[in-house]
Design an enzyme around this catalytic site. Structure first.
Site, PDB file in Angstrom:
ATOM      1  N   GLU A 439      33.365  38.358  49.745  1.00 34.87           N
ATOM      2  CA  GLU A 439      32.047  38.132  50.363  1.00 34.87           C
ATOM      3  C   GLU A 439      31.188  39.394  50.336  1.00 34.87           C
ATOM      4  O   GLU A 439      30.413  39.648  51.259  1.00 34.87           O
ATOM      5  CB  GLU A 439      32.188  37.616  51.803  1.00 34.87           C
ATOM      6  CG  GLU A 439      32.775  36.228  51.908  1.00 34.87           C
ATOM      7  CD  GLU A 439      32.017  35.206  51.081  1.00 34.87           C
ATOM      8  OE1 GLU A 439      30.798  35.350  50.912  1.00 34.87           O
ATOM      9  OE2 GLU A 439      32.654  34.253  50.602  1.00 34.87           O
ATOM     10  N   GLY A 440      31.291  40.156  49.275  1.00 34.70           N
ATOM     11  CA  GLY A 440      30.560  41.417  49.154  1.00 34.70           C
ATOM     12  C   GLY A 440      31.404  42.548  49.690  1.00 34.70           C
ATOM     13  O   GLY A 440      31.734  42.578  50.877  1.00 34.70           O
TER      14      GLY A 440
END
Length: 592
Positions: A439-440
């Site tokens: 998620e980053g």
């Protein structure tokens, strides 16, 4: 492996008294979310997590998942049954629109419930996490017809959802996406390959709705030319039930360090005529649509950091009370190791970091509910939108970083036994390692904080956050629980954050400087914000009955520990930030 028992009292206190859920629910029209309702939901969720989900954790880690010759994934024993009970019990629908079968409760009330799922079995919990994110993206961006087609069965949990962004050549840089979408009447034909697709194929639900980023033939280059499509595993028939198999499949599974029971798939779309997809939102606006899903997913990944920390702490607590070795100071004979000061140091670090991370995660999620409340005036909603945006990288970044520390300390508390897989504590360490990555990455979270969330608005959101800390500092303090020395240390840390923000804004045009100091700015901001919330929590835990006195003493003890032993880290982060990029960028590439 130690049984998991959800700390429901701690969760309810943090949500209602620290994060501000009680005030939010009254202000935003959630009158049904009373204290009694919250307590009932948390108690039942705790029972379900402990008795149904948690028993699948260790066995699922050992068994893993497998892909057969028909491109079907078999999940470990008990996973499907646990998921079916989860869906049938209504847990998938808590925070969603009643128009599509949801219960209409606040997003933030679903957060402690989700913490329980992830603490019980993080690999299993990733399936509902991705599904709920897909529901959010469709609810916000899909057409009325598409919402009617997909949302009722996704909200009920009958169907699950995924997020398909990454491709072999592009990684986190979505501008390099090559998956193609060709218009074909009212539908689109999708062709391409995606990697790292969590729960991309499984046997837990009857259908899977893939949200896929792809390019139209005439799309502009870069991220401005990406569109979003809903691609079902089985195309809904005239009755809305799973019908014809779509032209998409899992072609392989990744062999991972942890979360072994979560199928991470390489997905192939359009090997034949092209996978049928439905446009979500406007053409070439796919990334904006997907960020609806990604932003809340980043908050829930931070929540996973809280959850795995809680599980590791519980296991270490049980072991340190049972394990006897050596003679603790002031005792005679062999002592439980919890009585040795260095073990106590580790246990206090684990407990305190977990509590602090929970206050940060819950506070960020309550801000999301405020920001989405149409009942509130625009200026209030906008202020909470800024707050939610600012806290998102802090929650995702800091809560997943402390999970690395807490799960590692849990192994250390076990000594040599922690390095042995049979004790089960190593699984938490392995499972936690993905959290700063997906998620980053936390480097991306740091750049988001320093660039989009601080420099872009000239520090407005950060100034508002620091302004909310002011009543707890210096002569303005409303909390009289801290000693003068600890109060001074907290006041100084808030000043550190102000100083760091001023420096970041002064170097706003220097991208190399910003990139070099971003992670320290993230960790400094998070540590100081968590300290503020811990001070707030100590004040909110007012003593009353004997049991309340014990709870209040515990909260004050962890707050004092945070200020004495965790908050001083902010000084180091500020020192590194002040040093800038000189030493970081000094070594020539060919000397690495």
């Amino acid at each position: 492996m130690t049984e998991y028992r959800a700390p429901t009292r701690e969760m309810a206190f943090t949500l209602q008294q620290v994060a501000g859920f009680s005030e939010m629910s009254k202000a935003c029209g959630y009158e049904d979310a009373s204290d009694d309702v919250v307590a009932a939901i948390l108690e039942e969720a705790a029972r379900f997590a402990g008795s149904v989900i948690a028993p699948t954790n260790e066995s699922g880690d050992k068994t893993g998942v497998r892909l057969d010759g028909e491109h079907r994934v078999a999940t470990p024993a008990g996973f499907r049954e646990a998921y079916q009970q989860y869906a049938e019990s209504g847990w998938a629908s808590l925070q969603f629109d009643p128009a599509y079968g949801g219960q209409g409760l606040p997003f933030s009330l679903a957060i402690p419930v989700q913490e329980m799922w992830h603490a019980a079995n993080m690999a299993w919990g990733l399936c509902p996490l991705l599904s709920q994110g897909a529901v959010e993206a469709l609810s916000e961006n899909a057409s009325d017809d598409l919402r009617q087609l997909l949302l009722p069965k996704m909200i009920s949990g009958e169907w699950t959802g995924t997020m398909n962004l990454t491709e072999p050549q592009s990684g986190s840089d979505l501008s390099g996406i090559r998956t193609q979408a060709r218009p074909d009447g009212d539908i689109y034909r999708i062709k391409g390959q995606k990697i790292f697709i969590t729960w991309g194929e499984h046997d837990m639900a009857e259908n899977i709705i893939h949200l896929v980023l792809a390019r139209l033939p005439d799309a502009p280059p870069g991220v401005k030319g990406i569109s979003l499509f809903a691609v079902p595993k089985y195309l809904p028939d005239a009755n809305g039930d799973p019908g014809q198999r779509n032209d998409c499949k899992a072609v392989s599974l990744e062999h991972k360090l942890g979360i072994h029971a979560s199928p991470t798939c390489v997905m192939s779309y359009g090997d034949n005529e092209g996978a049928i997809g439905y446009l979500v939102g406007e053409e070439n606006r796919g990334l904006a649509c997907m960020f609806t899903m990604m932003n809340n997913a980043r908050l829930t990944v931070g929540l996973q950091g809280v959850a795995i920390s809680e599980r590791a702490y519980q296991q270490a607590r049980a072991y340190t009370f049972e394990r006897t070795q050596g003679t603790a100071p002031g005792e005679q004979g062999v002592s439980p190791i919890i009585r040795h000061p260095d073990v106590r140091r580790m246990m206090m670090t684990m407990k305190t970091l977990t509590e602090a991370a929970r206050t940060l995660a819950y506070t960020g999620c309550v801000a999301v509910d405020y920001a989405n409340a149409r009942e509130l005036p625009d200026d209030i909603r906008n202020r909470f939108k800024r707050r939610a945006d600012l806290l998102t990288p802090l929650v995702k970044g800091w809560c997943t970083e402390i999970a690395q520390e807490v799960t590692s300390l849990a192994i250390q508390c076990h000594g040599g036994m922690g390095f042995i897989e049979e004790t089960g504590v190593a699984q938490h360490y392995r499972d936690a390692r993905i959290l700063p990555i997906y998620e980053g990455t936390n480097g991306i979270q740091a750049m988001d904080l320093i660039g989009r969330k601080t420099i872009r608005d000239q520090g407005k959101a950060m100034a508002e956050l620091i302004g909310d800390m002011r009543p707890y500092t210096g002569q303005q303090q409303t909390n009289t629980l801290l000693t003068a020395e600890r109060q001074a240390r907290f006041d100084q840390a808030v000043a550190f954050l102000e100083d760091a923000t001023r420096m970041v804004l002064e170097h706003g045009d220097d991208e190399q400087f910003s990139g070099a100091v971003a992670f320290n700015y993230l960790m400094l901001s998070s540590t100081v914000t968590a300290a503020w919330l811990m001070v707030k929590a100590a004040g909110a835990a007012a003593p009353g009955s004997e049991s309340q006195d014990a709870f209040a003493r515990s909260r004050l003890a962890t707050t004092n520990f945070f200020i004495d032993h965790i908050l001083p880290r902010s000084s180091g982060h500020l020192t590194s930030l002040r040093a800038g990029d000189d030493a970081i960028m000094a070594l020539p590439e060919d000397e690495f």
